[in-house]
Write a protein that holds these residues in place. Sequence first.
Motif, mmCIF file in Angstrom:
data_model
loop_
_atom_site.group_PDB
_atom_site.id
_atom_site.type_symbol
_atom_site.label_atom_id
_atom_site.label_comp_id
_atom_site.label_asym_id
_atom_site.label_seq_id
_atom_site.Cartn_x
_atom_site.Cartn_y
_atom_site.Cartn_z
ATOM 1 N N HIS A 1 16.266 41.767 27.415
ATOM 2 C CA HIS A 1 15.007 42.348 26.995
ATOM 3 C C HIS A 1 14.367 41.452 25.935
ATOM 4 C CE1 HIS A 1 16.163 45.621 29.366
ATOM 5 N NE2 HIS A 1 17.142 46.000 28.597
ATOM 6 N N GLU A 2 13.061 41.672 25.689
ATOM 7 C CA GLU A 2 12.330 40.755 24.821
ATOM 8 C C GLU A 2 11.686 41.472 23.641
ATOM 9 O OE1 GLU A 2 10.075 37.840 27.088
ATOM 10 O OE2 GLU A 2 11.037 38.594 28.891
ATOM 11 N N ALA A 3 11.228 40.705 22.659
ATOM 12 C CA ALA A 3 10.870 41.277 21.366
ATOM 13 C C ALA A 3 9.418 41.717 21.271
ATOM 14 C CB ALA A 3 11.145 40.232 20.279
ATOM 15 N N THR A 4 9.135 42.704 20.362
ATOM 16 C CA THR A 4 7.782 43.229 20.224
ATOM 17 C C THR A 4 7.212 43.076 18.814
ATOM 18 O OG1 THR A 4 8.715 45.416 19.790
ATOM 19 C CG2 THR A 4 8.084 44.925 22.042
ATOM 20 N N ARG A 5 7.971 42.540 17.881
ATOM 21 C CA ARG A 5 7.436 42.419 16.531
ATOM 22 C C ARG A 5 6.271 41.444 16.510
ATOM 23 N NH1 ARG A 5 12.286 42.476 11.995
ATOM 24 N NH2 ARG A 5 12.881 44.645 12.314
ATOM 25 N N ARG A 6 5.287 41.759 15.673
ATOM 26 C CA ARG A 6 4.141 40.876 15.517
ATOM 27 C C ARG A 6 4.549 39.651 14.716
ATOM 28 N NH1 ARG A 6 -0.848 45.049 14.117
ATOM 29 N NH2 ARG A 6 -0.768 46.191 16.103
ATOM 30 N N PRO B 1 15.440 46.612 20.446
ATOM 31 C CA PRO B 1 14.169 47.138 20.952
ATOM 32 C C PRO B 1 12.944 46.725 20.148
ATOM 33 C CG PRO B 1 15.850 48.828 21.070
ATOM 34 C CD PRO B 1 16.480 47.667 20.339
ATOM 35 N N LEU B 2 13.084 46.530 18.839
ATOM 36 C CA LEU B 2 11.936 46.139 18.025
ATOM 37 C C LEU B 2 11.579 44.659 18.152
ATOM 38 C CD1 LEU B 2 12.621 48.155 14.732
ATOM 39 C CD2 LEU B 2 11.085 48.728 16.626
ATOM 40 N N TRP B 3 12.422 43.913 18.861
ATOM 41 C CA TRP B 3 12.185 42.478 19.001
ATOM 42 C C TRP B 3 11.909 42.076 20.452
ATOM 43 C CZ3 TRP B 3 11.936 38.705 15.220
ATOM 44 C CH2 TRP B 3 12.245 39.124 13.923
ATOM 45 N N ARG B 4 11.564 43.015 21.281
ATOM 46 C CA ARG B 4 11.368 42.717 22.693
ATOM 47 C C ARG B 4 9.944 42.227 22.990
ATOM 48 N NH1 ARG B 4 14.895 47.790 25.266
ATOM 49 N NH2 ARG B 4 16.874 47.054 24.384
ATOM 50 N N ARG B 5 9.787 41.637 24.170
ATOM 51 C CA ARG B 5 8.510 41.136 24.696
ATOM 52 C C ARG B 5 7.938 39.971 23.891
ATOM 53 N NH1 ARG B 5 7.455 44.540 28.685
ATOM 54 N NH2 ARG B 5 8.209 46.685 28.512
ATOM 55 N N ARG B 6 8.833 39.147 23.352
ATOM 56 C CA ARG B 6 8.404 37.916 22.698
ATOM 57 C C ARG B 6 9.196 36.715 23.205
ATOM 58 N NH1 ARG B 6 5.624 37.703 18.013
ATOM 59 N NH2 ARG B 6 5.705 35.484 18.522
ATOM 60 N N ASN C 1 15.125 49.848 34.607
ATOM 61 C CA ASN C 1 14.703 48.917 33.561
ATOM 62 C C ASN C 1 13.846 47.818 34.184
ATOM 63 O OD1 ASN C 1 14.483 47.076 31.444
ATOM 64 N ND2 ASN C 1 16.474 47.657 30.614
ATOM 65 N N ALA C 2 12.571 48.101 34.328
ATOM 66 C CA ALA C 2 11.671 47.188 35.031
ATOM 67 C C ALA C 2 11.553 45.847 34.328
ATOM 68 C CB ALA C 2 10.292 47.829 35.186
ATOM 69 N N GLY C 3 11.557 45.846 32.997
ATOM 70 C CA GLY C 3 11.408 44.595 32.262
ATOM 71 C C GLY C 3 12.566 43.650 32.501
ATOM 72 N N ALA C 4 13.789 44.171 32.399
ATOM 73 C CA ALA C 4 14.967 43.330 32.611
ATOM 74 C C ALA C 4 15.031 42.853 34.052
ATOM 75 C CB ALA C 4 16.233 44.099 32.252
#
Length: 347
Positions: free
Chosen positions: A19-24, A114-119, A156-159
């Motif tokens: 999974h990937e990160a989401t923090r700005r 989870p707080l570091w996803r989508r990065r 888990n669509a993202g993974a």
Amino acid sequence: MNADHGDVREATAPRSAGHEATRRGRPDLSVRPIGSADLPAWANLLRAVEIVDDQGEHYDTEDLAEEMSDATLSAADDTRALWDGEEMVGYAVVHARPGAQETDRIRLEGAVHPLWRRRGLGTRLLDWMCDRGRQAHTQKNPQVPGLLTTGTGAGNAGARTMLERAGFTPARYFFGMRRVLSEPIPAAEIPEGLTLTTFRPELDAALRATHNETFLDHWGFQPRDEEVWRIWMTGSRSFRGATSHLLLDGDRIAAYVLTYEYEADTAVTGVRDCYIGQVGTRREYRGRGAARALLSRTLLAARDAGFDEASLGVDSVNPTGALGLYERLGFRTRREWVNYDLALDEP
């Protein structure tokens, strides 16, 4: 009827790899192998992942220390962690063993907070695992084809997207099943000529040999050597011999059920679960009700020992009809996982 459910917890449903990160902002992270002093931070990361991903698995530092004690796992070579100061925000582990016979199955596992996803952190970890997996294959089993294998929850669509973009393809689907032990447990007769016993240490070597013979023709199976057996099976701190049962034909093991209790799960959920890790019947004893008899006795023993539930995992296309048997014994599907494979170049 055979089902090696240890692979579900050990391999098929790893800890939400990729999974990937989401923090700005651009993360300024350090990278290093996982050491013994890092186990508390690792356990904290896995707790955060489980809250969001709901894989039904919890780990404490003792669990992680046991897994890291595997002599074939080199922390320096086979592990990596991403750090934001003192907080572990991602990890990756590559499990590769020497002695592969037909296919070298290299297991990848990892997760991102989870707080570091989508990065891009999941992709970063996956790229490293694939590179390390190829190296390990060359080092340990270059004489046979290599296969990278990992898994994730079916929802888990993202993974799943990340794995497929990296060239992995779905190889197998697994069901996680549970049943409440307060409900009536169906009775089953012991097959004629066989004797019931609980696990005894003096049977351990014969049990490992029986397991390797019984599962030799099953999808994805690799024989368990003494080290794997010690870490993951009867030598594990989670193994429960009192609720594990065998059927003997004289001195020969005809069938067996091995059970486990994960204390970290109980600490979080408050529910004592008897996990049925392996169910096996030698080919010449199949079709006589051996597995049903063993499972019935195991469920009764678990109930009497104070367990609240029993659980297991099963291959959705198990050729021995395991899924139907479990449903008849009161188990119901609660989770689904997908196993993904990526073939390496032929040797």
